[in-house]
Design an enzyme around this catalytic site. Structure first.
Site, PDB file in Angstrom:
ATOM      1  N   CYS A 161      33.633  12.106  -5.502  1.00  9.00           N
ATOM      2  CA  CYS A 161      34.854  11.332  -5.282  1.00  9.00           C
ATOM      3  C   CYS A 161      34.725  10.708  -3.899  1.00  9.00           C
ATOM      4  CB  CYS A 161      36.121  12.191  -5.437  1.00  9.00           C
ATOM      5  SG  CYS A 161      36.340  13.527  -4.258  1.00  9.00           S
ATOM      6  N   HIS A 203      22.339  31.159  -1.204  1.00  6.60           N
ATOM      7  CA  HIS A 203      23.209  32.268  -0.824  1.00  6.60           C
ATOM      8  C   HIS A 203      24.476  32.379  -1.657  1.00  6.60           C
ATOM      9  CE1 HIS A 203      21.461  32.719   3.512  1.00  6.60           C
ATOM     10  NE2 HIS A 203      20.533  32.724   2.572  1.00  6.60           N
TER      11      HIS A 203
END
Length: 147
Positions: free
Chosen positions: A65, A98
């Site tokens: 966006c 992670h």
């Protein structure tokens, strides 16, 4: 690998560039729109991409966006979705390594085309490390379940 992609009007131009880039890398693309720069609402497309990833119709998703913020907020409302707004390659790699991010969010008005493609490349080439990070993902999943 199958990648679901979606954008609102502000991300349409960059979505098309990213789609072309992903296809050139040999990935399959599921394009959930939008298909023009006509004004529309980002949650519509965040929902479609998140559901495709959630339902395993796509391995990963990419949402674009204007800023990437709205898309990341909307996508993260879906259980099992870990959407990461990434502004550089390091954030992209770490979100996968992670956090096991399964949706990448980008802002067309925030990153240039070259950087955006570099972020996508870094994100798609990184893998979840597991180990101590798996325990953290488990804690996130417990939060989603209200535990």
């Amino acid at each position: 690998m199958r990648i679901a992609i979606g954008s609102d009007h502000a991300g349409f131009r960059l979505k098309e560039k990213i789609k072309e880039f992903i296809l050139s890398k040999g990935y399959e693309v599921l394009d959930f729109g939008t298909n023009s720069t006509d004004s529309t609402h980002y949650p519509i497309f965040a929902k479609e991409v998140a559901k495709a990833v959630q339902e395993k119709r796509a391995d990963y998703g990419i949402l674009i966006c204007g800023s990437g913020i709205g898309m990341s907020i909307a996508a993260n409302k879906f259980p099992g979705i870990r959407a990461a707004l990434c502004l550089n390659e390091y954030m992209a790699r770490m979100s996968r390594m992670h956090n096991d991010a399964n949706i990448l969010c980008l802002g067309d008005r925030v990153v240039g085309d070259e950087l955006a493609l570099s972020i996508v490349e870094a994100w798609l080439s990184a893998s979840f490390e597991g180990g101590r990070h798996q325990e953290r993902i488990k804690l996130i999943e417990e939060i989603e379940k209200g535990l």
